[in-house]
Scaffold this motif. Structure first.
Motif, PDB file in Angstrom:
ATOM      1  N   THR A  12      52.179  26.956  -7.417  1.00 19.57           N
ATOM      2  CA  THR A  12      53.429  27.349  -6.757  1.00 19.57           C
ATOM      3  C   THR A  12      53.829  28.760  -7.158  1.00 19.57           C
ATOM      4  N   MET A  13      53.705  29.074  -8.443  1.00 17.70           N
ATOM      5  CA  MET A  13      54.042  30.415  -8.914  1.00 17.70           C
ATOM      6  C   MET A  13      53.105  31.446  -8.284  1.00 17.70           C
ATOM      7  N   LEU A  14      51.821  31.145  -8.222  1.00 16.94           N
ATOM      8  CA  LEU A  14      50.866  32.072  -7.607  1.00 16.94           C
ATOM      9  C   LEU A  14      51.161  32.277  -6.127  1.00 16.94           C
ATOM     10  N   ALA A  15      51.612  31.234  -5.457  1.00 18.11           N
ATOM     11  CA  ALA A  15      51.961  31.362  -4.046  1.00 18.11           C
ATOM     12  C   ALA A  15      53.126  32.342  -3.869  1.00 18.11           C
ATOM     13  N   PHE A  16      54.131  32.249  -4.719  1.00 14.54           N
ATOM     14  CA  PHE A  16      55.245  33.214  -4.662  1.00 14.54           C
ATOM     15  C   PHE A  16      54.747  34.625  -4.936  1.00 14.54           C
ATOM     16  N   LEU A  17      53.915  34.775  -5.955  1.00 14.45           N
ATOM     17  CA  LEU A  17      53.442  36.099  -6.360  1.00 14.45           C
ATOM     18  C   LEU A  17      52.477  36.705  -5.344  1.00 14.45           C
ATOM     19  N   ALA A  18      51.853  35.888  -4.527  1.00 12.54           N
ATOM     20  CA  ALA A  18      50.882  36.376  -3.545  1.00 12.54           C
ATOM     21  C   ALA A  18      51.535  36.863  -2.255  1.00 12.54           C
ATOM     22  N   ASP A  19      52.862  36.841  -2.186  1.00 18.25           N
ATOM     23  CA  ASP A  19      53.538  37.248  -0.949  1.00 18.25           C
ATOM     24  C   ASP A  19      53.591  38.761  -0.758  1.00 18.25           C
ATOM     25  N   GLY A  20      53.058  39.509  -1.730  1.00 20.99           N
ATOM     26  CA  GLY A  20      53.042  40.967  -1.612  1.00 20.99           C
ATOM     27  C   GLY A  20      54.254  41.644  -2.205  1.00 20.99           C
ATOM     28  N   GLU A  21      55.240  40.882  -2.616  1.00 19.57           N
ATOM     29  CA  GLU A  21      56.438  41.429  -3.247  1.00 19.57           C
ATOM     30  C   GLU A  21      56.320  41.293  -4.765  1.00 19.57           C
ATOM     31  N   SER A  22      57.047  42.132  -5.470  1.00 21.50           N
ATOM     32  CA  SER A  22      57.083  41.998  -6.929  1.00 21.50           C
ATOM     33  C   SER A  22      58.264  41.107  -7.306  1.00 21.50           C
ATOM     34  N   TRP A  23      58.082  40.340  -8.356  1.00 20.56           N
ATOM     35  CA  TRP A  23      59.084  39.369  -8.787  1.00 20.56           C
ATOM     36  C   TRP A  23      59.443  39.612 -10.245  1.00 20.56           C
ATOM     37  N   SER A  24      60.719  39.446 -10.573  1.00 18.44           N
ATOM     38  CA  SER A  24      61.129  39.416 -11.977  1.00 18.44           C
ATOM     39  C   SER A  24      60.904  37.999 -12.486  1.00 18.44           C
ATOM     40  N   SER A  25      60.765  37.856 -13.784  1.00 16.08           N
ATOM     41  CA  SER A  25      60.559  36.506 -14.327  1.00 16.08           C
ATOM     42  C   SER A  25      61.799  35.642 -14.100  1.00 16.08           C
ATOM     43  N   SER A  26      62.986  36.242 -14.107  1.00 18.45           N
ATOM     44  CA  SER A  26      64.200  35.453 -13.873  1.00 18.45           C
ATOM     45  C   SER A  26      64.277  34.979 -12.426  1.00 18.45           C
ATOM     46  N   SER A  35      62.712  27.047 -16.556  1.00 20.88           N
ATOM     47  CA  SER A  35      63.343  27.962 -17.509  1.00 20.88           C
ATOM     48  C   SER A  35      62.582  29.289 -17.526  1.00 20.88           C
ATOM     49  N   GLN A  36      63.286  30.332 -17.915  1.00 23.42           N
ATOM     50  CA  GLN A  36      62.640  31.637 -17.995  1.00 23.42           C
ATOM     51  C   GLN A  36      61.500  31.620 -19.010  1.00 23.42           C
ATOM     52  N   ARG A  37      61.659  30.885 -20.089  1.00 25.55           N
ATOM     53  CA  ARG A  37      60.611  30.817 -21.105  1.00 25.55           C
ATOM     54  C   ARG A  37      59.364  30.120 -20.564  1.00 25.55           C
ATOM     55  N   THR A  38      59.542  29.062 -19.775  1.00 28.00           N
ATOM     56  CA  THR A  38      58.407  28.371 -19.157  1.00 28.00           C
ATOM     57  C   THR A  38      57.668  29.310 -18.213  1.00 28.00           C
ATOM     58  N   VAL A  39      58.424  30.056 -17.425  1.00 35.09           N
ATOM     59  CA  VAL A  39      57.832  31.014 -16.496  1.00 35.09           C
ATOM     60  C   VAL A  39      57.092  32.102 -17.272  1.00 35.09           C
ATOM     61  N   ASP A  44      52.048  34.719 -18.861  1.00 30.91           N
ATOM     62  CA  ASP A  44      51.107  35.173 -19.899  1.00 30.91           C
ATOM     63  C   ASP A  44      49.726  34.568 -19.676  1.00 30.91           C
ATOM     64  N   GLN A  45      49.673  33.294 -19.317  1.00 30.39           N
ATOM     65  CA  GLN A  45      48.393  32.633 -19.051  1.00 30.39           C
ATOM     66  C   GLN A  45      47.720  33.224 -17.806  1.00 30.39           C
ATOM     67  N   LEU A  46      48.501  33.492 -16.783  1.00 34.71           N
ATOM     68  CA  LEU A  46      47.950  34.041 -15.544  1.00 34.71           C
ATOM     69  C   LEU A  46      47.450  35.469 -15.728  1.00 34.71           C
ATOM     70  N   VAL A  47      48.135  36.254 -16.555  1.00 35.46           N
ATOM     71  CA  VAL A  47      47.670  37.611 -16.862  1.00 35.46           C
ATOM     72  C   VAL A  47      46.339  37.541 -17.599  1.00 35.46           C
ATOM     73  N   ALA A  48      46.252  36.651 -18.579  1.00 37.54           N
ATOM     74  CA  ALA A  48      45.014  36.500 -19.350  1.00 37.54           C
ATOM     75  C   ALA A  48      43.854  36.087 -18.444  1.00 37.54           C
ATOM     76  N   ALA A  49      44.151  35.331 -17.392  1.00 40.30           N
ATOM     77  CA  ALA A  49      43.118  34.881 -16.457  1.00 40.30           C
ATOM     78  C   ALA A  49      42.849  35.928 -15.359  1.00 40.30           C
TER      79      ALA A  49
END
Length: 83
Positions: A12-26, A35-39, A44-49
């Protein structure tokens, strides 16, 4: 052209991020109902991957999925060949 189906733990997070727009973690936290911490941990995991990238620092930091190499070039090539 149809987008590839996104599967996995953070689909779900990747789907939001793939829309071509930049997103803040909040903003992601609000959209996902998490929660912001969960996000932040998920990002961090997605960046590492290599699935997302960030730019900016601190409160101005934004996240997005990297552009898929070749998609823009293929569209531009198709357009110029058709003309």
């Amino acid at each position: 052209m149809l987008a590839r189906r996104i599967e996995g733990q953070h689909a779900t997070m990747l789907a939001f991020l793939a829309d071509g727009e930049s997103w803040s973690s909040s903003a992601l936290a609000l959209a996902l109902g998490a929660s912001q911490r969960t996000v932040q941990r998920a990002l961090d995991q997605l960046v590492a991957a290599g699935k997302v990238e960030s730019f900016g620092r601190g409160r101005a930091r934004r996240w997005m999925a990297p552009a898929h190499a070749g998609i823009h070039d293929n569209l531009a090539t198709s357009r110029s060949t058709a003309e």
